[in-house]
Structures are given as C-alpha cells and as structure tokens.
Enzyme design. Structure first.
Site, mmCIF file in Angstrom:
data_model
loop_
_atom_site.group_PDB
_atom_site.id
_atom_site.type_symbol
_atom_site.label_atom_id
_atom_site.label_comp_id
_atom_site.label_asym_id
_atom_site.label_seq_id
_atom_site.Cartn_x
_atom_site.Cartn_y
_atom_site.Cartn_z
ATOM 1 N N TYR A 18 -24.169 9.629 15.033
ATOM 2 C CA TYR A 18 -24.451 11.056 14.821
ATOM 3 C C TYR A 18 -25.961 11.296 14.753
ATOM 4 C CZ TYR A 18 -24.057 15.748 12.819
ATOM 5 O OH TYR A 18 -24.152 17.108 12.607
ATOM 6 N N ALA B 62 -28.458 9.375 15.825
ATOM 7 C CA ALA B 62 -29.123 9.108 17.109
ATOM 8 C C ALA B 62 -28.881 10.260 18.086
ATOM 9 C CB ALA B 62 -28.625 7.791 17.699
HETATM 10 P P1 NAP Z 1 -16.609 21.949 13.367
HETATM 11 O O1 NAP Z 1 -16.043 22.914 12.374
HETATM 12 O O2 NAP Z 1 -15.895 20.664 13.572
HETATM 13 O O3 NAP Z 1 -16.826 22.692 14.742
HETATM 14 C C1 NAP Z 1 -17.258 21.987 15.883
HETATM 15 C C2 NAP Z 1 -16.783 22.712 17.095
HETATM 16 O O4 NAP Z 1 -17.141 21.947 18.271
HETATM 17 C C3 NAP Z 1 -15.282 22.838 17.099
HETATM 18 O O5 NAP Z 1 -14.969 24.143 17.446
HETATM 19 C C4 NAP Z 1 -14.852 21.827 18.149
HETATM 20 O O6 NAP Z 1 -13.725 22.143 18.905
HETATM 21 C C5 NAP Z 1 -16.018 21.872 19.104
HETATM 22 N N1 NAP Z 1 -16.016 20.683 19.954
HETATM 23 C C6 NAP Z 1 -15.998 19.395 19.568
HETATM 24 N N2 NAP Z 1 -15.988 18.601 20.637
HETATM 25 C C7 NAP Z 1 -16.000 19.410 21.729
HETATM 26 C C8 NAP Z 1 -16.015 19.193 23.126
HETATM 27 N N3 NAP Z 1 -15.981 17.955 23.641
HETATM 28 N N4 NAP Z 1 -16.046 20.264 23.959
HETATM 29 C C9 NAP Z 1 -16.062 21.509 23.453
HETATM 30 N N5 NAP Z 1 -16.043 21.801 22.146
HETATM 31 C C10 NAP Z 1 -16.018 20.750 21.289
HETATM 32 O O7 NAP Z 1 -18.114 21.597 12.971
HETATM 33 P P2 NAP Z 1 -19.350 22.505 12.475
HETATM 34 O O8 NAP Z 1 -19.699 22.026 11.124
HETATM 35 O O9 NAP Z 1 -19.132 23.940 12.689
HETATM 36 O O10 NAP Z 1 -20.472 21.945 13.468
HETATM 37 C C11 NAP Z 1 -21.005 22.720 14.530
HETATM 38 C C12 NAP Z 1 -22.321 22.110 14.950
HETATM 39 O O11 NAP Z 1 -23.217 22.131 13.840
HETATM 40 C C13 NAP Z 1 -22.186 20.653 15.381
HETATM 41 O O12 NAP Z 1 -23.041 20.404 16.483
HETATM 42 C C14 NAP Z 1 -22.646 19.900 14.145
HETATM 43 O O13 NAP Z 1 -23.146 18.632 14.458
HETATM 44 C C15 NAP Z 1 -23.711 20.830 13.620
HETATM 45 N N6 NAP Z 1 -24.023 20.666 12.189
HETATM 46 C C16 NAP Z 1 -23.073 20.837 11.229
HETATM 47 C C17 NAP Z 1 -23.434 20.661 9.888
HETATM 48 C C18 NAP Z 1 -22.425 20.822 8.782
HETATM 49 O O14 NAP Z 1 -22.685 20.365 7.653
HETATM 50 N N7 NAP Z 1 -21.282 21.470 8.997
HETATM 51 C C19 NAP Z 1 -24.732 20.322 9.535
HETATM 52 C C20 NAP Z 1 -25.675 20.156 10.542
HETATM 53 C C21 NAP Z 1 -25.312 20.334 11.869
HETATM 54 P P3 NAP Z 1 -12.329 22.424 18.262
HETATM 55 O O15 NAP Z 1 -12.473 23.834 17.796
HETATM 56 O O16 NAP Z 1 -11.324 22.233 19.327
HETATM 57 O O17 NAP Z 1 -12.222 21.489 17.129
#
Ligand code: NAP
Length: 275
Positions: free
Chosen positions: A169, A171
């Site tokens: 993650y 990296a």
């Molecule tokens: P999340 O609730 O798991 O949402 C991630 C979304 O990405 C989901 O809608 C998922 O699809 C979609 N996804 C995953 N793989 C995919 C693929 N191959 N093609 C298309 N869509 C895909 O996570 P989140 O917390 O909202 O995270 C969103 C972004 O913020 C990510 O890039 C994460 O690394 C970043 N982030 C999150 C946090 C945190 O603490 N939450 C902190 C820093 C950065 P599905 O809807 O089908 O599951």
C-alpha cells in the site's frame, strides 16, 4: 454552490467511502457526474468490494441534487474496460473536465515486506498505482484537446510516510505522488493540472458506506475500536478526517479556484503527518 457548474466530473470507486463523498460533493456543486466502480471482488484482495446497489445509491443521491449522472461499471485494472467507459462518457457528455482517481484497495497487508507473495504485491500496485496511470493515459488526450482539465489523485499519508506491515500500500501510494508530479509537468503547458490529496486516517462513515479503517484493523488482527483509538492518538487535531473533508479538497482542486495549483500533494490529515 455551483463551483463545478458546466463541468463533467469522473470519479472512480464511487460506490462507497471517499469516492462516494466526492461524487455527492461534486453533484452539490452543479457538476455533471460520471461514477464508476468495479462491482465484483478482486482475486487476492482479502475483503469484499462493494455491490452494484452501492453505486446505484450514489447515482440516486447525486440525481437528488439535480445532477445528470452516468453510472458505469469498470475495473481500473482493465484498460479495455476503461476505454469503453471513456467512450461512453464522450458519447454522453462530449468532455471530461475533472478526473478523480479514487479507486483503491488497502490490503493485502499485515505482514513484513518479505512475507508477501509476488501476487499480493502485484495486486496493490496494479489497482492503486497502475489504475490511476491507466485512467490518465485514456483521459489526458481528451483534456489536452480541450486545453483544460484537472486530475486529482487520491493518494494517502502512506504516500509520504512508511507504515509498518503495509509495504504494498505504502509503495503504491508513494508511486501515486511520483505519477502526480511527472504528469503535472507533462501537461502543464496544456492547462491540464494534476494534483494529489493525501488523506490521513479517515473513519468509516455510515453515510458513505466507508470501510477502510476496518480493512486496516482486520489486516493487523485488532478490533476496529482499537484501530480508531490508535488513529485518534496519532492526529494532532484530536479528531480524524471525514470523507467529506477529502471531498471538499477535491472540489477545490477541480474548480477554477485552484487554477494555478499543479503538481502538489495536499495533506488532509488533521495534522497526522506534521512530525
Ligand atoms: P473504500 O470504501 O474501500 O472505497 C474504495 C473504492 O474503490 C470502492 O468503491 C471500490 O469498489 C473501488 N475499487 C477498488 N478496486 C477497484 C478497481 N479495480 N476498479 C474500480 N474501482 C475499484 O475505500 P476508501 O477509504 O473510500 O478509499 C478511497 C481512496 O482513498 C483509496 O485510494 C484509498 O487508498 C484512499 N485513502 C483512504 C484512507 C482511509 O483511511 N479511508 C486514507 C487515505 C487514503 P467497490 O465499490 O466495488 O468496492
């Protein structure tokens, strides 16, 4: 209000979490919205991805703000699915003004660097780093042709710092920062801006069906409450970031209020990465 009026905003991973919050915020600001999501589980990702019902909920909620909405299922690891999606967007709206590269996965994780299999390493890089690169590959020519556009990569404080037992993650998110800087230079003279947002820990929010904190807790083999306590202790402001805080930054970067901002990585982390 109306800070994104007459703009077409495409958000990947909009079924839940930060992506869903970005879609709702853009709809409130008057944009036409394209939402995409993968709709199925991915091999080697040890938790359930969201269902088609979640993307439909995002669609309905955006429409309730008066937005035109196009909903497309596309996997950011498949260039042919991205290509078909972009064609559909161009047929419907004829332009793309803002791309929010949000789709991402938080695991496989929870073990030391050498304990990962190559498949586990590859899936994180493939979704989190190569996914945004594929999206930029397909969308940048359109923005260059328009002579305007804003690309927003949702990175993480994991793009700035190390996290024990999250090597893939971390990296991948460091890679997203590099992708952001180089792409920003490539398109600067085309009036296409490329920036990253680095959220710190974001608590799972029922309103947007977020679940990443649970993914982190499960990966480390601890309870959700314990992970939330660790996160709370680590933020200087004593309160963690919400998906809406990230969406607010994305709206600003997508709007004309940030016209001279490119190549930057903006932390939205309640002071998590200050020291
Ligand atoms: P999340 O609730 O798991 O949402 C991630 C979304 O990405 C989901 O809608 C998922 O699809 C979609 N996804 C995953 N793989 C995919 C693929 N191959 N093609 C298309 N869509 C895909 O996570 P989140 O917390 O909202 O995270 C969103 C972004 O913020 C990510 O890039 C994460 O690394 C970043 N982030 C999150 C946090 C945190 O603490 N939450 C902190 C820093 C950065 P599905 O809807 O089908 O599951």
């Amino acid at each position: 209000m109306n800070r994104l009026k007459n703009k077409v905003v495409l958000i990947t991973g909009a079924g839940r979490g930060i992506g869903r919050a970005c879609a709702l915020a853009a709809a409130k600001e008057g944009a036409d919205i394209v939402i995409s999501d993968v709709e199925k589980n991915i091999e080697d990702v040890p938790y359930d991805l969201s269902s088609s019902l979640q993307l439909e909920k995002t669609e309905t909620d955006c429409r309730n703000f008066g937005a035109s909405v196009l909903k497309i299922f596309a996997d950011v690891t498949k260039i042919e699915e991205i290509s078909a999606m972009i064609q559909e967007v161009m047929d419907r709206f004829g332009r793309i003004d803002v791309l929010i590269n949000n789709a991402g996965i938080g695991a496989p994780a929870g073990k030391a660097t050498h304990e990962h299999t190559e498949k586990e390493w590859k899936v994180l890089i493939n979704v989190n780093l190569s996914g945004p690169w594929r999206m930029i590959k397909m969308v940048a020519p359109i923005m260059i042709n328009q002579n305007c556009g804003s690309i927003i990569n949702i990175a993480s404080t994991a793009g700035l710092l190390g996290y024990k037992h999250f090597v893939g993650y971390v990296a991948s998110k460091h890679g997203v920062i590099g992708l952001t800087k180089s792409a920003a230079l490539d398109y600067a003279l085309n009036n296409v801006r490329v920036n990253a947002i680095c959220p710190g820990p974001v608590f799972d929010d029922e309103d947007v069906d977020g679940s990443m904190t649970k993914v982190v807790a499960d990966s480390l083999g601890i309870q959700l409450g314990e992970q939330e306590e660790i996160d709370l202790q680590s933020v200087a402001m004593g309160t963690v970031v919400s998906p809406n805080d990230v969406a607010d930054a994305a709206v600003w970067l997508g709007s004309d209020e940030s016209l001279r901002v490119t190549g930057s990585s903006i932390t939205v982390d309640a002071g998590y990465s200050i020291k």
